[in-house]
Design a protein around this motif. Sequence first.
Motif, mmCIF file in Angstrom:
data_model
loop_
_atom_site.group_PDB
_atom_site.id
_atom_site.type_symbol
_atom_site.label_atom_id
_atom_site.label_comp_id
_atom_site.label_asym_id
_atom_site.label_seq_id
_atom_site.Cartn_x
_atom_site.Cartn_y
_atom_site.Cartn_z
ATOM 1 N N ARG A 195 2.068 -11.311 6.082
ATOM 2 C CA ARG A 195 3.191 -10.685 6.781
ATOM 3 C C ARG A 195 2.895 -9.222 7.144
ATOM 4 O O ARG A 195 3.693 -8.582 7.829
ATOM 5 N N TYR A 196 1.753 -8.711 6.656
ATOM 6 C CA TYR A 196 1.491 -7.277 6.790
ATOM 7 C C TYR A 196 0.080 -7.010 7.313
ATOM 8 O O TYR A 196 -0.850 -7.767 7.050
ATOM 9 N N ASP A 197 -0.033 -5.907 8.039
ATOM 10 C CA ASP A 197 -1.325 -5.488 8.580
ATOM 11 C C ASP A 197 -1.875 -4.265 7.857
ATOM 12 O O ASP A 197 -3.045 -3.912 8.057
ATOM 13 N N ALA A 198 -1.044 -3.602 7.054
ATOM 14 C CA ALA A 198 -1.496 -2.410 6.339
ATOM 15 C C ALA A 198 -0.745 -2.276 5.024
ATOM 16 O O ALA A 198 0.436 -2.643 4.919
ATOM 17 N N LEU A 199 -1.450 -1.756 4.026
ATOM 18 C CA LEU A 199 -0.848 -1.428 2.738
ATOM 19 C C LEU A 199 -0.892 0.073 2.528
ATOM 20 O O LEU A 199 -1.897 0.717 2.809
ATOM 21 N N PHE A 200 0.215 0.640 2.026
ATOM 22 C CA PHE A 200 0.230 1.986 1.485
ATOM 23 C C PHE A 200 0.228 1.793 -0.031
ATOM 24 O O PHE A 200 1.264 1.558 -0.635
ATOM 25 N N CYS A 201 -0.947 1.858 -0.636
ATOM 26 C CA CYS A 201 -1.095 1.452 -2.038
ATOM 27 C C CYS A 201 -1.238 2.642 -2.973
ATOM 28 O O CYS A 201 -2.130 3.487 -2.814
ATOM 29 N N LEU A 252 1.598 11.823 6.942
ATOM 30 C CA LEU A 252 0.151 11.947 6.776
ATOM 31 C C LEU A 252 -0.506 10.579 6.654
ATOM 32 O O LEU A 252 -1.568 10.327 7.234
ATOM 33 N N ALA A 253 0.120 9.662 5.907
ATOM 34 C CA ALA A 253 -0.435 8.315 5.741
ATOM 35 C C ALA A 253 -0.536 7.600 7.087
ATOM 36 O O ALA A 253 -1.539 6.935 7.377
ATOM 37 N N ARG A 254 0.480 7.747 7.915
ATOM 38 C CA ARG A 254 0.435 7.127 9.247
ATOM 39 C C ARG A 254 -0.659 7.776 10.098
ATOM 40 O O ARG A 254 -1.319 7.108 10.900
ATOM 41 N N GLY A 269 -7.963 3.879 14.146
ATOM 42 C CA GLY A 269 -7.814 3.161 15.399
ATOM 43 C C GLY A 269 -6.860 1.997 15.277
ATOM 44 O O GLY A 269 -6.913 1.049 16.073
ATOM 45 N N GLN A 270 -5.976 2.084 14.263
ATOM 46 C CA GLN A 270 -5.071 0.979 13.984
ATOM 47 C C GLN A 270 -3.636 1.407 14.279
ATOM 48 O O GLN A 270 -3.128 2.347 13.681
ATOM 49 N N SER A 271 -2.988 0.732 15.230
ATOM 50 C CA SER A 271 -1.577 0.965 15.513
ATOM 51 C C SER A 271 -0.771 -0.112 14.794
ATOM 52 O O SER A 271 -0.848 -1.295 15.140
ATOM 53 N N ALA A 331 7.263 -2.385 10.376
ATOM 54 C CA ALA A 331 7.614 -3.712 9.853
ATOM 55 C C ALA A 331 6.402 -4.459 9.322
ATOM 56 O O ALA A 331 6.558 -5.446 8.577
ATOM 57 N N ARG A 332 5.188 -3.999 9.665
ATOM 58 C CA ARG A 332 3.958 -4.652 9.226
ATOM 59 C C ARG A 332 3.234 -3.836 8.155
ATOM 60 O O ARG A 332 2.068 -4.076 7.874
ATOM 61 N N ILE A 333 3.946 -2.859 7.554
ATOM 62 C CA ILE A 333 3.384 -2.053 6.467
ATOM 63 C C ILE A 333 4.092 -2.408 5.168
ATOM 64 O O ILE A 333 5.320 -2.511 5.121
#
Length: 290
Positions: free
Chosen positions: A14-20, A210-212, A219-221, A225-227
């Motif tokens: 369900r997600y393309d990126a993690l803020f871990c 900053l994380a964004r 190079g990732q948009s 909703a996908r984080i």
Amino acid sequence: MTPILTSLAEVSDRYDALFCDLWGCLHNGVRAHPEAVAALQAFRARGGKVVLLTNAPRPRADVARQVAKLGVPDDAWDTIATSGDSARLAMFKCVVGTRVYHIGEQRDLTFFEPIHLIEDCPTIERVPLPEAEGIVCTGPFDALADPAVNRPDFLYAKQKGLKLLCANPDIVVDRGDTREWCAGALAALYSEMGGESLYFGKPYPPVYDLARRRLAELGQSVADARILAVGDGIHTDIKGALGEDIDSLFVTGGLAAAETKTATDPDQAALDAFVAEAQTQPTYAIGQLR
């Protein structure tokens, strides 16, 4: 009722990126958690991006070296955003002046090195408290000492109207089996005493900006909703995710292990009671990141 997962893989598509988060999720301050490392590697193998989003009060290069020493391999993450870098951006914009009293350990001195995101960084001079225009707190001088030992200095600083820049909003952290105080505990005390504290880590917006930015550098948009934000701090990781309108995975086996009765997995009733008391609802929960 908070859904309890047995693995990140249950929802990872369900997600393309993690803020871990790091401490309490990926390592315990002594060594990496192998299952957590494997979970991040698997997420990246299917094309996901991993931003290590930490309230460490240091530049990201320092954090990269630290996690490597703890056993986190490079293929478990893509980039790093730290509360330290977020706070440094503010410091080099002179929000607490150019002559500052530093509260923290010697290992945190890289905090004062110029940051590439600002051209022509002004010189920030560390000075004794009576000569300071503001305070920079990267952590206590002694992580085991009660924050109250700072009361005399804080009373003086408050009377002078000094602002305190807090580079790590965390109150405590567990290094193995030892609980240590963080900069957030000192900033909270200063605020309670009537001083003004400025925060730049989770759950506050600047570190998410900053994380964004770090994610965009890859190079990732990625739409919000996908984080998915992953962390063990209900008042930092989960509250911050709610404020940013992104989903969250609460790792209950970290700071809240006792309150959620987490062995392998949290107790559902204990988890729901803890979440209700905190008035902060995660999207999912898991005992340990795996």
